[in-house]
Design a protein around this motif. Structure first.
Motif, short mmCIF file in Angstrom:
data_model
loop_
_atom_site.label_atom_id
_atom_site.label_comp_id
_atom_site.label_asym_id
_atom_site.label_seq_id
_atom_site.Cartn_x
_atom_site.Cartn_y
_atom_site.Cartn_z
N THR A 256 0.81 -1.21 0.00
CA THR A 256 0.00 0.00 0.00
C THR A 256 0.84 1.26 0.00
O THR A 256 0.54 2.20 -0.72
CB THR A 256 -0.91 0.04 1.23
N ASP A 257 1.90 1.30 0.81
CA ASP A 257 2.65 2.55 0.82
C ASP A 257 4.12 2.38 0.49
O ASP A 257 4.88 3.34 0.57
CB ASP A 257 2.50 3.25 2.18
N GLY A 258 4.54 1.18 0.10
CA GLY A 258 5.89 1.03 -0.41
C GLY A 258 6.99 0.95 0.61
O GLY A 258 8.16 0.99 0.25
N PHE A 285 8.37 -2.61 10.77
CA PHE A 285 7.65 -1.74 9.87
C PHE A 285 6.80 -0.76 10.66
O PHE A 285 6.15 -1.16 11.63
CB PHE A 285 6.71 -2.57 8.98
N PRO A 286 6.76 0.50 10.25
CA PRO A 286 5.84 1.42 10.91
C PRO A 286 4.40 1.00 10.64
O PRO A 286 4.11 0.40 9.61
CB PRO A 286 6.14 2.77 10.26
N LEU A 292 -3.72 7.51 5.33
CA LEU A 292 -2.74 8.27 4.55
C LEU A 292 -2.83 7.97 3.07
O LEU A 292 -2.22 8.65 2.27
CB LEU A 292 -1.32 7.95 5.02
N LEU A 293 -3.58 6.92 2.71
CA LEU A 293 -3.59 6.53 1.31
C LEU A 293 -4.75 7.13 0.56
O LEU A 293 -4.84 6.99 -0.65
CB LEU A 293 -3.69 5.01 1.19
N SER A 294 -5.65 7.80 1.27
CA SER A 294 -6.87 8.27 0.61
C SER A 294 -6.54 9.34 -0.42
O SER A 294 -7.24 9.48 -1.42
CB SER A 294 -7.85 8.81 1.63
#
Lengths: 527, 128
Positions: A256-258, A285-286, A292-294
């Motif tokens: 999702t966020d790499g 991983f955080p 945050l992906l919206s």
């Protein structure tokens, strides 16, 4: 490409240890697994193929074979509807799996097998020693000193074996893996064959012929225990030592966020490597923040929503694949020609957001620092203060919390972290910081940077059910270029592995006396 | 031949013109230079003043173009084609001498014997 391993329905789990006398542990684990809330332990399960496809591809295609008026009344396909369909699907399936009883049966099956094997292994030498006394006591030669010395050695070796098995196998299981743990199964089979062959020999040569040489029988039992100790050594080497030496470098990326991390693993099977990676994931991983992906999703929706594609030729003329192909090509071409200023918006939006976050952060830091000045630790000589003024950490936290609550809440809202921290957890953390004499900066650290998933409260962990998706069989070893996916409800982890290269090192000897220096003469160059 | 910082340098110089000889794809002059402001002046065997950082001729190939033009070993080169050689690094001096586009170099060189020759000639003419 996305074939999922479906064999585990018919293979038995052997994630449990083999060993004996584990009743205490067994009842504890039964308590855990019986609870319907399976959140207390992770399990890796197989994703059964869902009835409907995960992405609504065929749904889109199906809509095209409709009347001509379809194109005019609907807007273009957006990204969000497909997403919501697939997530509901997966959640439904995982709920079904959680309710299934089959999993528990398999675990108990392997556990009972392990206990039976352990009992067999431990009681066999004792049986070898005791049976002659029971069956033919009068014919038996008396045990001399050498023989009794062997009794001591049998006793101590059995004790050592017991301790070693306890150390290696009596550990709480970390996870339930989809397939049989191959090495353990092999070792169990080896031990079984071994013990059976010893019993055969004993039965034929000693029981049938009623051998009188008791010392020989005792030596036979001692050799059995020695061999069992050697098998235990083999177990240590196969199960523990072999994967210690790093062989592969795996790259783990969150879809999702790499977020990417790299780890070194030894020679493991794919399922065990997946387990190690999941454990690293929880620590490194955080935490995954879907809020945050919206922004990127809405941008993607805007890209698609700007174009409408009409099928002028009418449905049924081309094959479904041809329609989709030409449609997507038309959309790509149109998007390339369109003058897109969305990069401008993104830049200014991000700059504005950055400024806002920094401002809120400054306000928060000031508010917290001011709040911390209101309380101080009571010294011993101030005992004469009235008991009403004296507070324990929780009360002190509750007293200073309101002055910083607003600033903290605004900051969390701006950075979209408000669902990660509840009021209760913030107050608990504040009390903890006050108790341990931490500065305001230390208190704020956990809110300013997103920490690893493990540090958040249990109900925030969300994903306990992981699915391993791999083209190769999951009991195969890791190889160079192995790729597999670890999917959970919100996101998936993409794992690729690369072999650490073979290093050829050569040596060069420098004589310490060879370090000599001269002054530089005037350099002379010819022209 | 030493210099006082801030004062102009005076020297008796000889003008030498050397034609470069083509050898293969290089143009050579047939001598070697030493010295420069980035080198150690104490090592210079040809200079009188051991703090002189000028460019000196350290070796001449026999029958080479420099030899034929009259360059002597130990000469201090003051100018090359108009470029100053008294305050240059060794590399810069080398570059000015080996420019591929120039066929001829005109040097201004000085040596001790020139000074003495001038002194002698001065002394032999009484002033009146």
């Amino acid at each position: 490409m996305d074939t999922e391993s479906t064999y585990s329905g018919y293979s038995y789990y052997s994630g449990r240890s083999r060993g004996s006398h584990r009743h205490g542990e067994r009842s504890r684990d039964r308590h855990k697994s019986r609870s319907k809330d399976s959140r207390s332990e992770k399990s890796v399960t197989i994703n059964t193929p869902p009835a409907e496809p995960l992405l609504g591809d065929t749904a889109v295609r199906g809509e095209q074979v409709q009347d001509d008026n379809w194109g005019e009344t609907t807007t273009a396909v957006t990204g969000t509807s497909e997403h919501s369909l697939s997530q509901e699907d997966i959640v439904r399936i995982t709920k079904d799996l959680e309710d299934s009883v089959g999993l528990d049966c398999r675990r108990y099956f392997t556990r009972t097998l392990a206990i039976i094997l352990g009992l067999l292994v431990f009681l066999t030498p004792l049986a070898f020693l005791v049976l002659p006394h029971i069956l033919w006591p009068d014919k038996l030669q008396s045990c001399g000193t050498a023989c009794e010395g062997l009794f001591i050695s049998v006793a101590f070796k059995l004790l050592i074996l017991l301790l070693a098995v306890w150390a290696l196998f009596f550990r709480p299981a970390r996870a339930g893996l989809p397939r049989v743990y191959v090495f353990r199964a092999l070792l169990a089979v080896l031990v079984l064959l071994f013990v059976i062959s010893y019993w055969l020999f004993y039965g034929v040569r000693i029981l049938d012929s009623q051998d009188e040489n008791y010392q020989g029988i005792v030596q036979y039992a001692v050799s059995l225990v020695d061999a069992l100790l050697f098998i235990h050594y083999l177990a240590i080497v196969l199960l523990e030592l072999r994967q210690l030496q790093p062989c592969y470098s795996v790259c783990v990326t969150r879809s999702t966020d790499g977020e990417t991390r790299h780890y070194n693993l030894g020679q493991l099977s794919i399922q065990r490597a997946a387990l190690a990676i999941i454990e690293h994931y929880y620590c490194d991983f955080p935490v995954h923040n879907p809020a945050l992906l919206s922004a990127s999703k809405s941008r993607a929706a805007k890209h698609l929503a700007g174009l409408k594609v009409y099928n002028v030729d009418g449905p049924g003329n081309n094959a479904a694949a041809g329609i989709a192909h030409s449609q997507s090509r038309a959309m790509i071409a149109a998007a390339a020609r369109r003058r897109d200023t969305s990069h401008n918006e993104l830049y200014y939006e991000e700059a504005e957001h950055e400024r806002r976050v920094r401002k809120r952060r400054a306000r928060l830091v000031v508010a917290v620092e001011e709040a911390f000045t209101h309380i101080k630790r009571m010294q011993e000589e101030e005992q004469k203060k009235a008991p009403g003024d004296v507070m324990d950490p929780r009360e002190a936290a509750q007293a200073i919390f309101p002055s910083m609550a607003r600033a903290l809440q605004k900051y969390l809202r701006t950075t979209k972290q408000q669902h990660c921290h509840s009021m209760e957890s913030i107050q608990q953390h504040l009390a903890f910081c006050i108790t341990n004499n931490m500065t305001p900066k230390a208190f704020l650290e956990s809110y300013l940077t997103p920490g690893p998933t493990v540090q958040y409260s249990r109900d925030f962990w969300r994903a306990r059910q992981w699915t391993l998706i791999s083209e190769a069989s999951v009991t195969n070893g890791l190889k160079d270029g192995t790729i597999f996916l670890l999917k959970c409800v919100d996101f998936s982890l993409v794992v690729t592995s690369k072999k650490i290269p073979y290093i050829q090192m050569s040596e060069e000897y420098i004589d310490p006396k060879s370090h000599k220096f001269v002054l530089r003469l005037q350099s002379e160059t010819s022209v | 031949m030493s210099f006082v910082p801030g004062q102009p340098v005076t020297a008796v110089v000889e003008r030498i013109e050397i034609q470069k000889l083509r050898q293969g794809e290089n143009l050579i002059l047939g001598f070697s230079i030493g010295g420069g402001i980035d080198q150690d002046p104490g090592q210079n065997p040809f200079s009188e003043d051991k703090s002189d950082k000028g460019i000196y001729v350290t070796r001449i190939s026999p029958k080479g173009p420099a030899d034929l033009a009259g360059l002597k070993i130990g000469d201090k080169i003051m100018q090359v084609n108009g470029w100053d050689m008294t305050m240059v690094t060794h590399d810069q001096a080398h570059k000015k001498l080996t420019k591929k586009k120039e066929d001829v170099v005109r040097l201004l060189v000085t040596r001790k014997s020139l000074e003495e020759a001038v002194k002698q000639s001065k002394g032999s003419y009484p002033k009146h």
